[in-house]
Design a protein around this motif. Structure first.
Motif, short mmCIF file in Angstrom:
data_model
loop_
_atom_site.label_atom_id
_atom_site.label_comp_id
_atom_site.label_asym_id
_atom_site.label_seq_id
_atom_site.Cartn_x
_atom_site.Cartn_y
_atom_site.Cartn_z
N PRO A 1 3.50 -8.88 7.84
CA PRO A 1 2.74 -9.39 6.53
C PRO A 1 3.24 -9.08 5.42
CG PRO A 1 1.63 -7.81 7.65
CD PRO A 1 3.05 -7.90 8.22
N PRO A 2 2.31 -9.55 3.99
CA PRO A 2 2.82 -9.24 2.84
C PRO A 2 2.55 -7.57 2.99
CG PRO A 2 1.42 -10.74 2.28
CD PRO A 2 1.34 -10.45 4.30
N TYR A 3 3.13 -6.66 2.55
CA TYR A 3 3.60 -5.06 2.71
C TYR A 3 2.61 -4.36 2.12
CZ TYR A 3 8.34 -5.45 5.69
OH TYR A 3 8.50 -5.53 6.38
N ASP A 4 2.11 -3.32 2.80
CA ASP A 4 1.28 -2.42 1.57
C ASP A 4 1.72 -1.70 0.41
OD1 ASP A 4 -1.23 -0.47 1.65
OD2 ASP A 4 0.62 1.20 1.83
N PRO A 5 1.77 -2.23 -0.61
CA PRO A 5 2.68 -1.71 -2.44
C PRO A 5 2.92 0.15 -2.02
CG PRO A 5 0.08 -1.90 -2.27
CD PRO A 5 0.08 -2.70 -1.02
N VAL A 6 4.29 0.24 -1.99
CA VAL A 6 4.07 1.47 -1.82
C VAL A 6 4.36 2.58 -3.38
CG1 VAL A 6 6.31 0.93 -0.77
CG2 VAL A 6 7.04 1.01 -2.89
N SER A 7 3.49 1.18 -4.31
CA SER A 7 3.40 1.56 -5.97
C SER A 7 2.20 1.06 -6.08
CB SER A 7 4.08 2.49 -6.64
OG SER A 7 5.61 1.34 -6.88
N THR A 8 1.89 1.56 -7.01
CA THR A 8 0.71 -0.11 -7.66
C THR A 8 1.57 -0.73 -8.75
OG1 THR A 8 0.84 1.53 -10.38
CG2 THR A 8 -0.88 2.22 -8.13
N THR A 9 2.99 -0.77 -8.05
CA THR A 9 3.37 -1.66 -8.98
C THR A 9 4.16 -2.86 -8.71
OG1 THR A 9 5.38 -0.37 -9.46
CG2 THR A 9 3.51 -0.45 -11.91
N SER A 10 4.47 -2.20 -7.03
CA SER A 10 5.55 -2.50 -6.46
C SER A 10 4.95 -3.82 -5.17
CB SER A 10 6.14 -2.14 -5.55
OG SER A 10 4.89 -0.93 -4.29
N SER A 11 3.99 -4.17 -5.64
CA SER A 11 3.09 -5.22 -4.98
C SER A 11 3.65 -6.50 -4.64
CB SER A 11 1.09 -5.42 -5.30
OG SER A 11 1.19 -6.72 -4.04
N PHE A 12 4.18 -6.70 -3.44
CA PHE A 12 4.71 -8.71 -3.53
C PHE A 12 3.43 -9.33 -2.77
CE2 PHE A 12 7.15 -12.13 -2.65
CZ PHE A 12 7.24 -12.30 -3.38
N THR A 13 3.04 -9.74 -2.79
CA THR A 13 1.78 -10.10 -1.95
C THR A 13 1.46 -11.85 -2.22
OG1 THR A 13 -0.33 -9.67 -3.56
CG2 THR A 13 -0.01 -8.75 -1.65
N SER A 14 1.93 -12.23 -3.61
CA SER A 14 2.14 -13.88 -4.12
C SER A 14 2.50 -15.39 -3.60
CB SER A 14 2.01 -13.51 -5.73
OG SER A 14 0.93 -12.72 -5.84
N TYR A 15 3.07 -14.21 -2.11
CA TYR A 15 3.38 -15.81 -1.97
C TYR A 15 2.18 -16.81 -1.67
CZ TYR A 15 2.50 -14.74 2.87
OH TYR A 15 1.09 -15.13 3.78
N ALA A 16 1.40 -16.34 -1.63
CA ALA A 16 0.13 -17.64 -1.27
C ALA A 16 -1.22 -17.11 -2.58
CB ALA A 16 -0.17 -17.38 0.08
N LEU A 17 -1.62 -17.63 -3.07
CA LEU A 17 -2.39 -17.56 -3.61
C LEU A 17 -3.53 -16.54 -3.51
CD1 LEU A 17 -4.03 -18.42 -5.74
CD2 LEU A 17 -5.30 -20.10 -5.38
N GLU A 18 -4.00 -16.39 -1.66
CA GLU A 18 -4.76 -15.35 -1.71
C GLU A 18 -3.93 -14.01 -1.31
OE1 GLU A 18 -4.23 -18.14 0.39
OE2 GLU A 18 -6.05 -19.63 0.10
#
Length: 280
Positions: free
Chosen positions: A190-207
């Motif tokens: 799945p999209p990974y749990d972010p390791v920091s508040t600035t590292s989130s990468f979940t935007s491969y889909a709109l949701e």
């Protein structure tokens, strides 16, 4: 006949698993019935195992369309890829199509060709959309990108047609809860749990894919484990993930983060591999 080694990912994908295949394949069950991958992405695990019966899924509609066009219309797709240019102005024109009303009038072949082209020519090979679902990665300025990798695309086409590979565009839980049984192997990436508040990468889909979605995934994993499925999950090695899956075996593996907007954010990081079939 295409060589089996040509069956490999045809896209570069954030979080792609090609580099971890030696480790993940060693941790995978030695024998299993059918294969499920609800977040298929670029398909590194799928194309490594090459299962005869597989259920692959992704919430990203454009990505799933590419798989379907490779399976069903390879010659037309290759012909369409020939039309693309490695040019900045042309790139931004093609990128902008999903901002226009006529985007819905593009054929499925044209949409699949567009995604492959953008992936091969955009910066760092990212697939990322903004809050409106529009592709927003800049031009990559590569001298000679391999936009049309015909041997790989034909090999994938052949694999998808010579085996029972069921392709769906649904929520990650739908196909596994409907189909998976004892002895099947389910791999969640799945999209990974972010390791920091600035590292989130979940935007491969709109949701997005936040904490509640991670918890919902865990609940699906528990259900599948209770059925007797072999379940493997990849995620960040964060306190949240470790606590979420504390009833299962969790392995820490080193992975190279090759896709990051900042060079300093690339390098070796710990990833978690959760196994439901291994002793803690």
């Amino acid at each position: 006949m295409n060589k089996r080694e040509d069956v490999q990912p045809f896209l570069k994908w954030a979080g792609g698993k090609r580099q971890l295949i030696p480790i993940l394949s060693e941790l995978a069950p030695k024998e299993f019935n059918r294969y499920f991958e609800p977040f298929v992405g670029a398909g590194a695990m799928l194309f490594h195992f090459k299962p005869e019966v597989a259920f692959i899924n992704d919430v990203n509609e454009e990505l799933i369309n590419v798989y379907e066009m490779i399976r069903d219309h390879i010659d037309e797709l290759l012909e369409s890829l020939d039309k693309h240019q490695n040019d900045s102005d042309y790139f931004y024109h093609i990128r902008s199509l999903d901002r226009q009303d006529q985007f819905q009038n593009l054929s499925k072949i044209e949409r699949a060709s567009r995604i492959i082209y953008l992936n091969k020519t955009c910066f760092n090979g990212l697939f990322r959309v903004n809050s409106k679902g529009q592709f927003n990665v800049p031009f990559g300025k590569y001298k000679n990108p391999n936009i049309k990798n015909e041997p790989v695309l034909r090999a994938v086409h052949q694999y998808l047609n010579q085996n029972d590979v069921f392709i769906s565009n649904e929520d990650f839980s739908t196909v596994v809860l409907r189909e998976a049984n004892e002895g099947d192997f389910v791999y969640f990436d799945p999209p990974y749990d972010p390791v920091s508040t600035t590292s989130s990468f979940t935007s491969y889909a709109l949701e997005g894919f936040g904490k509640e979605e991670q918890r919902r995934l865990r609940d699906v994993v528990v259900e599948l484990a209770n059925r007797g499925c072999y379940v493997m999950v990849s995620n960040s090695y964060t306190d949240f993930i470790c606590e979420l899956y504390d009833q299962f075996s969790i392995k820490a593996v080193k992975a190279t983060r090759a896709i990051n907007s900042k060079a300093a954010g690339r390098g070796k990081i710990d990833e978690a591999v959760i196994l439901t079939y291994d002793k803690k």
